[in-house]
Design a protein around this motif. Structure first.
Motif, PDB file in Angstrom:
ATOM      1  N   VAL A 130       0.837  -1.201   0.000  1.00 51.59           N
ATOM      2  CA  VAL A 130       0.000   0.000   0.000  1.00 51.59           C
ATOM      3  C   VAL A 130       0.871   1.250   0.000  1.00 51.59           C
ATOM      4  CG1 VAL A 130      -1.787   1.278   1.238  1.00 51.59           C
ATOM      5  CG2 VAL A 130      -1.792  -1.225   1.285  1.00 51.59           C
ATOM      6  N   GLY A 131       0.505   2.193  -0.847  1.00 55.81           N
ATOM      7  CA  GLY A 131       1.232   3.451  -0.895  1.00 55.81           C
ATOM      8  C   GLY A 131       0.413   4.508  -1.611  1.00 55.81           C
ATOM      9  N   SER A 132       1.075   5.583  -1.972  1.00 55.28           N
ATOM     10  CA  SER A 132       0.434   6.668  -2.714  1.00 55.28           C
ATOM     11  C   SER A 132       1.105   6.793  -4.072  1.00 55.28           C
ATOM     12  CB  SER A 132       0.554   7.994  -1.955  1.00 55.28           C
ATOM     13  OG  SER A 132      -0.117   7.942  -0.713  1.00 55.28           O
ATOM     14  N   ALA A 133       0.317   7.158  -5.064  1.00 57.03           N
ATOM     15  CA  ALA A 133       0.848   7.379  -6.408  1.00 57.03           C
ATOM     16  C   ALA A 133       0.109   8.557  -7.026  1.00 57.03           C
ATOM     17  CB  ALA A 133       0.679   6.133  -7.275  1.00 57.03           C
ATOM     18  N   ASP A 134       0.793   9.270  -7.880  1.00 54.51           N
ATOM     19  CA  ASP A 134       0.154  10.386  -8.552  1.00 54.51           C
ATOM     20  C   ASP A 134      -0.987   9.871  -9.428  1.00 54.51           C
ATOM     21  OD1 ASP A 134       2.080  11.990  -7.384  1.00 54.51           O
ATOM     22  OD2 ASP A 134       3.426  11.882  -9.116  1.00 54.51           O
ATOM     23  N   PRO A 135      -2.121  10.589  -9.458  1.00 55.40           N
ATOM     24  CA  PRO A 135      -3.281  10.140 -10.242  1.00 55.40           C
ATOM     25  C   PRO A 135      -2.947   9.816 -11.694  1.00 55.40           C
ATOM     26  CG  PRO A 135      -3.903  11.973  -8.837  1.00 55.40           C
ATOM     27  CD  PRO A 135      -2.416  11.828  -8.711  1.00 55.40           C
ATOM     28  N   ALA A 136      -2.031  10.586 -12.278  1.00 54.09           N
ATOM     29  CA  ALA A 136      -1.654  10.339 -13.680  1.00 54.09           C
ATOM     30  C   ALA A 136      -0.980   8.978 -13.824  1.00 54.09           C
ATOM     31  CB  ALA A 136      -0.734  11.451 -14.182  1.00 54.09           C
ATOM     32  N   LYS A 137      -0.187   8.592 -12.812  1.00 56.68           N
ATOM     33  CA  LYS A 137       0.478   7.287 -12.844  1.00 56.68           C
ATOM     34  C   LYS A 137      -0.554   6.167 -12.779  1.00 56.68           C
ATOM     35  CE  LYS A 137       5.080   7.911 -12.629  1.00 56.68           C
ATOM     36  NZ  LYS A 137       6.084   7.210 -13.484  1.00 56.68           N
ATOM     37  N   ILE A 138      -1.522   6.332 -11.872  1.00 63.42           N
ATOM     38  CA  ILE A 138      -2.557   5.311 -11.714  1.00 63.42           C
ATOM     39  C   ILE A 138      -3.384   5.199 -12.989  1.00 63.42           C
ATOM     40  CG2 ILE A 138      -4.653   4.702 -10.448  1.00 63.42           C
ATOM     41  CD1 ILE A 138      -3.420   5.962  -7.971  1.00 63.42           C
ATOM     42  N   LYS A 139      -3.717   6.336 -13.557  1.00 61.91           N
ATOM     43  CA  LYS A 139      -4.547   6.354 -14.764  1.00 61.91           C
ATOM     44  C   LYS A 139      -3.841   5.696 -15.937  1.00 61.91           C
ATOM     45  CE  LYS A 139      -7.521   9.454 -17.432  1.00 61.91           C
ATOM     46  NZ  LYS A 139      -7.933  10.871 -17.633  1.00 61.91           N
ATOM     47  N   ALA A 140      -2.510   5.711 -15.924  1.00 55.59           N
ATOM     48  CA  ALA A 140      -1.742   5.137 -17.035  1.00 55.59           C
ATOM     49  C   ALA A 140      -1.793   3.620 -17.071  1.00 55.59           C
ATOM     50  CB  ALA A 140      -0.283   5.607 -16.953  1.00 55.59           C
ATOM     51  N   TYR A 141      -2.185   2.999 -15.959  1.00 48.85           N
ATOM     52  CA  TYR A 141      -2.309   1.542 -15.936  1.00 48.85           C
ATOM     53  C   TYR A 141      -3.519   1.128 -16.764  1.00 48.85           C
ATOM     54  CZ  TYR A 141       1.252   0.617 -12.371  1.00 48.85           C
ATOM     55  OH  TYR A 141       2.433   0.483 -11.679  1.00 48.85           O
ATOM     56  N   ARG A 142      -3.306   0.202 -17.658  1.00 50.33           N
ATOM     57  CA  ARG A 142      -4.375  -0.254 -18.541  1.00 50.33           C
ATOM     58  C   ARG A 142      -4.703  -1.720 -18.259  1.00 50.33           C
ATOM     59  NH1 ARG A 142      -4.987   4.391 -19.067  1.00 50.33           N
ATOM     60  NH2 ARG A 142      -4.679   5.698 -20.907  1.00 50.33           N
ATOM     61  N   ALA A 143      -5.913  -2.107 -18.576  1.00 52.17           N
ATOM     62  CA  ALA A 143      -6.317  -3.505 -18.415  1.00 52.17           C
ATOM     63  C   ALA A 143      -7.446  -3.809 -19.390  1.00 52.17           C
ATOM     64  CB  ALA A 143      -6.781  -3.767 -16.986  1.00 52.17           C
ATOM     65  N   LYS A 144      -7.574  -5.065 -19.730  1.00 47.56           N
ATOM     66  CA  LYS A 144      -8.687  -5.480 -20.576  1.00 47.56           C
ATOM     67  C   LYS A 144      -9.069  -6.909 -20.217  1.00 47.56           C
ATOM     68  CE  LYS A 144      -5.806  -7.091 -24.455  1.00 47.56           C
ATOM     69  NZ  LYS A 144      -5.555  -6.958 -25.915  1.00 47.56           N
ATOM     70  N   ARG A 145     -10.259  -7.282 -20.576  1.00 48.45           N
ATOM     71  CA  ARG A 145     -10.743  -8.630 -20.332  1.00 48.45           C
ATOM     72  C   ARG A 145     -11.394  -9.160 -21.605  1.00 48.45           C
ATOM     73  NH1 ARG A 145      -8.130  -7.639 -16.535  1.00 48.45           N
ATOM     74  NH2 ARG A 145      -8.579  -7.955 -14.302  1.00 48.45           N
ATOM     75  N   GLY A 146     -11.271 -10.455 -21.812  1.00 48.07           N
ATOM     76  CA  GLY A 146     -11.968 -11.071 -22.927  1.00 48.07           C
ATOM     77  C   GLY A 146     -13.468 -11.075 -22.663  1.00 48.07           C
ATOM     78  N   ASP A 147     -14.245 -11.188 -23.706  1.00 56.02           N
ATOM     79  CA  ASP A 147     -15.702 -11.157 -23.579  1.00 56.02           C
ATOM     80  C   ASP A 147     -16.188 -12.285 -22.669  1.00 56.02           C
ATOM     81  OD1 ASP A 147     -18.588 -11.553 -24.241  1.00 56.02           O
ATOM     82  OD2 ASP A 147     -18.167  -9.907 -25.628  1.00 56.02           O
ATOM     83  N   ILE A 148     -17.076 -11.934 -21.727  1.00 59.24           N
ATOM     84  CA  ILE A 148     -17.574 -12.916 -20.773  1.00 59.24           C
ATOM     85  C   ILE A 148     -18.349 -14.039 -21.463  1.00 59.24           C
ATOM     86  CG2 ILE A 148     -19.694 -11.613 -20.340  1.00 59.24           C
ATOM     87  CD1 ILE A 148     -17.685 -13.756 -17.826  1.00 59.24           C
ATOM     88  N   SER A 149     -18.865 -13.774 -22.652  1.00 63.61           N
ATOM     89  CA  SER A 149     -19.655 -14.803 -23.341  1.00 63.61           C
ATOM     90  C   SER A 149     -18.803 -16.026 -23.703  1.00 63.61           C
ATOM     91  CB  SER A 149     -20.295 -14.217 -24.617  1.00 63.61           C
ATOM     92  OG  SER A 149     -19.293 -13.826 -25.550  1.00 63.61           O
ATOM     93  N   TYR A 150     -17.482 -15.819 -23.844  1.00 63.44           N
ATOM     94  CA  TYR A 150     -16.602 -16.938 -24.158  1.00 63.44           C
ATOM     95  C   TYR A 150     -16.256 -17.768 -22.919  1.00 63.44           C
ATOM     96  CZ  TYR A 150     -15.958 -14.700 -28.685  1.00 63.44           C
ATOM     97  OH  TYR A 150     -16.173 -14.148 -29.922  1.00 63.44           O
ATOM     98  N   LYS A 151     -16.640 -17.272 -21.727  1.00 63.67           N
ATOM     99  CA  LYS A 151     -16.315 -17.943 -20.479  1.00 63.67           C
ATOM    100  C   LYS A 151     -17.567 -18.405 -19.743  1.00 63.67           C
ATOM    101  CE  LYS A 151     -12.774 -14.416 -20.348  1.00 63.67           C
ATOM    102  NZ  LYS A 151     -12.411 -13.111 -19.757  1.00 63.67           N
ATOM    103  N   THR A 152     -18.683 -18.326 -20.437  1.00 61.46           N
ATOM    104  CA  THR A 152     -19.956 -18.647 -19.802  1.00 61.46           C
ATOM    105  C   THR A 152     -20.786 -19.542 -20.692  1.00 61.46           C
ATOM    106  OG1 THR A 152     -19.951 -16.427 -18.829  1.00 61.46           O
ATOM    107  CG2 THR A 152     -22.026 -17.649 -18.747  1.00 61.46           C
ATOM    108  N   GLN A 153     -21.438 -20.512 -20.110  1.00 60.54           N
ATOM    109  CA  GLN A 153     -22.440 -21.280 -20.845  1.00 60.54           C
ATOM    110  C   GLN A 153     -23.755 -21.206 -20.085  1.00 60.54           C
ATOM    111  OE1 GLN A 153     -21.801 -25.491 -21.164  1.00 60.54           O
ATOM    112  NE2 GLN A 153     -20.869 -25.702 -19.134  1.00 60.54           N
ATOM    113  N   VAL A 154     -24.812 -21.004 -20.816  1.00 57.21           N
ATOM    114  CA  VAL A 154     -26.131 -20.895 -20.214  1.00 57.21           C
ATOM    115  C   VAL A 154     -26.957 -22.106 -20.650  1.00 57.21           C
ATOM    116  CG1 VAL A 154     -28.240 -19.510 -20.001  1.00 57.21           C
ATOM    117  CG2 VAL A 154     -25.996 -18.391 -20.261  1.00 57.21           C
ATOM    118  N   LEU A 155     -27.324 -22.920 -19.703  1.00 60.00           N
ATOM    119  CA  LEU A 155     -28.047 -24.145 -20.001  1.00 60.00           C
ATOM    120  C   LEU A 155     -29.493 -24.033 -19.547  1.00 60.00           C
ATOM    121  CD1 LEU A 155     -25.353 -26.680 -18.745  1.00 60.00           C
ATOM    122  CD2 LEU A 155     -25.599 -25.733 -21.056  1.00 60.00           C
ATOM    123  N   SER A 156     -30.358 -24.702 -20.279  1.00 56.82           N
ATOM    124  CA  SER A 156     -31.770 -24.692 -19.871  1.00 56.82           C
ATOM    125  C   SER A 156     -32.356 -26.097 -20.023  1.00 56.82           C
ATOM    126  CB  SER A 156     -32.557 -23.704 -20.724  1.00 56.82           C
ATOM    127  OG  SER A 156     -32.446 -24.024 -22.092  1.00 56.82           O
TER     128      SER A 156
END
Length: 239
Positions: free
Chosen positions: A213-239
């Protein structure tokens, strides 16, 4: 005399204000809300904003202790099967953090061998990280009591999952407070001397990682990027 142009502008502003006041309740009503008045869209936005911010980007300042307290309170409301509440945290800073780092180094020396190439490599790596580690204001150890309630022993994986949920809660609160943090799992977390230092001395007790835990300048934090694959590829819906 007030010009016709000013009168017209004033009329337009008043009309806009009236329309705004009329629409505000409707807009608020249209926003999806839970029974507690929380906005699900805002919550999802917070979850998507969470990032692991590494010590190299900390600025050396310490977040307010009130922020740490709020983070821990959020952690304490994680789901827990059997209501065992197995999470145990130790907040280290200053001398206690220095002592913990020294203890960890000694534990690795014992584990790898004082004269081994593996320990030499480990020691060099820690030396390279020393400047960044010095920017960590608080180190919160993540402990798990295997038998937090001796009368109600749950499967170990459920207790580990409960602790992980607690850390997620803590991390989300840190994000909302603008506190930089991340969960690491390296080091001699299973060494007896480390577990004793953290008061995790009963059979099955574990240290699951370290929350920096620490402090970081907002610009530094904002520079961190992330992405996720579409949830539909990780989910199956059964009926």
């Amino acid at each position: 005399m007030i010009s016709d142009e000013l009168i017209s502008m004033a009329g337009t502003l008043i009309a806009g204000l009236v329309i705004g006041l009329m629409l505000t309740p409707l807009l608020r009503k249209a926003e999806p809300k839970t029974a507690e008045g929380l906005n699900p869209a805002l919550l999802l936005g917070l979850i998507k904003t969470r990032r692991s911010i590494f010590p190299k980007d900390y600025n050396g300042s310490a977040p307010p202790i009130e922020s740490i307290e709020m983070m821990l309170e959020a952690a304490n409301w994680a789901p827990t099967h059997g209501k065992t509440e197995p999470w145990r945290f130790t907040v280290l800073s200053g001398d206690s953090l220095k002592k913990f780092n020294e203890l960890s180094m000694d534990a690795m020396k014992t584990k790898l061998g004082a004269n081994s190439e593996k320990f030499a490599s480990y020691a060099q790596k820690q030396e390279r990280k020393a400047k960044d580690k010095a920017k960590v204001a608080y180190l919160i150890t993540i402990g798990m009591k295997r038998r937090a309630n001796p009368e109600k022993e749950m499967p170990e994986w459920e207790e580990v999952a409960a602790c992980a949920c607690a850390v997620q809660n803590m991390h989300l609160m840190a994000t909302s407070l603008g506190v930089a943090s991340y969960w690491s799992s390296g080091g001699p977390l299973d060494a007896p001397e480390v577990l004793k230092f953290l008061d995790l001395t009963e059979a099955g007790d574990r240290c699951l990682g370290l929350f920096h835990v620490g402090s970081a300048d907002p610009a530094k934090i904002k520079a961190y990027r992330a992405k996720r694959g579409d949830i539909s590829y990780k989910t199956q819906v059964l009926s």
